[in-house]
Motif scaffolding. Structure first.
Motif, short mmCIF file in Angstrom:
data_model
loop_
_atom_site.label_atom_id
_atom_site.label_comp_id
_atom_site.label_asym_id
_atom_site.label_seq_id
_atom_site.Cartn_x
_atom_site.Cartn_y
_atom_site.Cartn_z
N GLY A 20 0.80 -1.21 0.00
CA GLY A 20 0.00 0.00 0.00
C GLY A 20 0.84 1.26 0.00
N CYS A 21 0.23 2.33 -0.49
CA CYS A 21 0.86 3.65 -0.52
C CYS A 21 -0.12 4.67 0.06
CB CYS A 21 1.20 4.08 -1.95
SG CYS A 21 2.39 3.05 -2.77
N ASP A 22 0.39 5.54 0.92
CA ASP A 22 -0.39 6.65 1.47
C ASP A 22 0.29 7.94 1.04
OD1 ASP A 22 -2.29 5.11 2.89
OD2 ASP A 22 -0.82 4.77 4.47
N ILE A 23 -0.43 8.76 0.27
CA ILE A 23 0.09 10.03 -0.20
C ILE A 23 -0.76 11.13 0.41
CG2 ILE A 23 0.62 11.43 -2.23
CD1 ILE A 23 2.17 8.78 -2.11
N ASP A 24 -0.12 12.02 1.17
CA ASP A 24 -0.81 13.13 1.84
C ASP A 24 -0.44 14.44 1.14
OD1 ASP A 24 -1.97 14.98 3.51
OD2 ASP A 24 -1.20 14.08 5.34
N LEU A 25 -1.39 14.99 0.42
CA LEU A 25 -1.19 16.25 -0.31
C LEU A 25 -1.89 17.42 0.37
CD1 LEU A 25 -1.85 14.83 -3.89
CD2 LEU A 25 0.36 15.54 -2.97
N ARG A 26 -2.37 17.24 1.58
CA ARG A 26 -3.16 18.29 2.25
C ARG A 26 -2.38 19.56 2.52
NH1 ARG A 26 -5.71 14.70 6.90
NH2 ARG A 26 -3.55 13.98 6.83
N HIS A 27 -1.05 19.51 2.51
CA HIS A 27 -0.24 20.71 2.72
C HIS A 27 0.33 21.25 1.41
CE1 HIS A 27 -0.57 20.02 6.99
NE2 HIS A 27 -0.18 18.76 6.79
N ALA A 28 -0.07 20.66 0.29
CA ALA A 28 0.43 21.07 -1.02
C ALA A 28 -0.55 22.02 -1.69
CB ALA A 28 0.65 19.83 -1.90
N SER A 29 -0.09 22.62 -2.78
CA SER A 29 -0.93 23.52 -3.56
C SER A 29 -0.57 23.36 -5.03
CB SER A 29 -0.71 24.97 -3.12
OG SER A 29 -1.59 25.82 -3.84
N VAL A 30 -1.56 23.63 -5.89
CA VAL A 30 -1.33 23.61 -7.34
C VAL A 30 -1.70 24.98 -7.90
CG1 VAL A 30 -1.71 21.14 -7.62
CG2 VAL A 30 -3.62 22.68 -7.84
N ALA A 31 -1.00 25.37 -8.96
CA ALA A 31 -1.32 26.64 -9.60
C ALA A 31 -2.64 26.54 -10.36
CB ALA A 31 -0.19 27.05 -10.54
N ASP A 32 -2.83 25.46 -11.09
CA ASP A 32 -4.03 25.27 -11.90
C ASP A 32 -4.52 23.83 -11.80
OD1 ASP A 32 -6.09 25.77 -13.71
OD2 ASP A 32 -4.83 25.42 -15.45
N GLU A 33 -3.68 22.90 -12.29
CA GLU A 33 -4.04 21.49 -12.22
C GLU A 33 -2.81 20.61 -12.16
OE1 GLU A 33 -6.46 20.91 -15.68
OE2 GLU A 33 -4.76 20.43 -16.93
N ALA A 34 -3.02 19.39 -11.69
CA ALA A 34 -1.95 18.41 -11.59
C ALA A 34 -2.52 17.05 -11.99
CB ALA A 34 -1.40 18.36 -10.16
N THR A 35 -1.63 16.14 -12.36
CA THR A 35 -2.04 14.80 -12.78
C THR A 35 -1.21 13.76 -12.05
OG1 THR A 35 -2.63 15.61 -14.98
CG2 THR A 35 -2.33 13.24 -14.74
N ILE A 36 -1.90 12.75 -11.51
CA ILE A 36 -1.23 11.62 -10.87
C ILE A 36 -1.65 10.36 -11.62
CG2 ILE A 36 -0.99 10.24 -8.78
CD1 ILE A 36 -1.55 12.69 -7.13
N HIS A 37 -0.66 9.56 -12.01
CA HIS A 37 -0.91 8.28 -12.65
C HIS A 37 -0.75 7.21 -11.57
CE1 HIS A 37 -0.88 10.03 -16.66
NE2 HIS A 37 0.12 10.78 -16.22
N VAL A 38 -1.76 6.33 -11.44
CA VAL A 38 -1.74 5.32 -10.39
C VAL A 38 -1.82 3.92 -11.01
CG1 VAL A 38 -2.77 6.83 -8.65
CG2 VAL A 38 -4.25 5.45 -10.07
N PHE A 39 -1.20 2.97 -10.30
CA PHE A 39 -1.27 1.56 -10.67
C PHE A 39 -1.27 0.75 -9.39
CE2 PHE A 39 0.70 -2.54 -11.72
CZ PHE A 39 -0.18 -2.97 -12.70
N ALA A 40 -2.37 0.05 -9.13
CA ALA A 40 -2.49 -0.79 -7.93
C ALA A 40 -2.75 -2.24 -8.36
CB ALA A 40 -3.61 -0.30 -7.04
N LEU A 41 -1.84 -3.12 -8.02
CA LEU A 41 -1.96 -4.54 -8.33
C LEU A 41 -1.90 -5.31 -7.02
CD1 LEU A 41 -2.00 -6.90 -10.40
CD2 LEU A 41 0.49 -6.79 -10.38
N PHE A 42 -3.01 -5.89 -6.61
CA PHE A 42 -3.10 -6.59 -5.33
C PHE A 42 -2.71 -5.68 -4.16
CE2 PHE A 42 -2.22 -10.11 -8.30
CZ PHE A 42 -3.35 -10.89 -8.07
N GLY A 43 -2.94 -4.39 -4.30
CA GLY A 43 -2.57 -3.44 -3.25
C GLY A 43 -3.51 -2.25 -3.25
N GLY A 44 -3.21 -1.28 -2.42
CA GLY A 44 -4.07 -0.12 -2.33
C GLY A 44 -3.29 1.18 -2.30
N ILE A 45 -3.93 2.23 -2.80
CA ILE A 45 -3.35 3.57 -2.81
C ILE A 45 -4.37 4.51 -2.18
CG2 ILE A 45 -2.51 5.47 -4.24
CD1 ILE A 45 -1.70 3.34 -6.34
N ASP A 46 -3.96 5.22 -1.13
CA ASP A 46 -4.80 6.22 -0.48
C ASP A 46 -4.17 7.59 -0.73
OD1 ASP A 46 -6.65 4.43 0.65
OD2 ASP A 46 -5.30 4.05 2.32
#
Length: 95
Positions: A20-46
């Motif tokens: 599993g992966c835990d990504i906390d972006l609550r303290h981050a900021s974007v100017a306009d937009e951002a893109t995240i590519h995810v791949f979960a195989l027998f696992g989880g991403i939060d």
């Protein structure tokens, strides 16, 4: 687990295979937009995002799932696009 506090977040890539992966972006900021590519195989991403971000979740679940539990802000000035695959795993986004 990662806490990202970048004030000009552009995006990235997250892969979880039999784990599993835990990504906390609550303290981050974007100017306009951002893109995240995810791949979960027998696992989880939060992924945790700030309350003023609008999330666009475009994924392909194969015996898995994508779940958007975020609250929609009134203005859609800051956008996060999430693309990817969840194969017998899951991706969850929340505030």
């Amino acid at each position: 687990s990662r806490i990202i506090a970048s004030q000009d977040f552009k995006g990235g890539e997250v892969t979880a295979i039999m784990g599993g992966c835990d990504i906390d972006l609550r303290h981050a900021s974007v100017a306009d937009e951002a893109t995240i590519h995810v791949f979960a195989l027998f696992g989880g991403i939060d992924i945790k995002v700030p309350t003023d971000w609008t999330v666009f979740l475009n994924g392909t679940p194969i015996l898995g799932g994508f779940d958007d539990k975020t609250l929609r802000p009134a203005a859609q000035a800051k956008r996060l696009h999430i693309h990817g695959y969840a194969i017998m795993g899951g991706v969850e986004v929340r505030n």
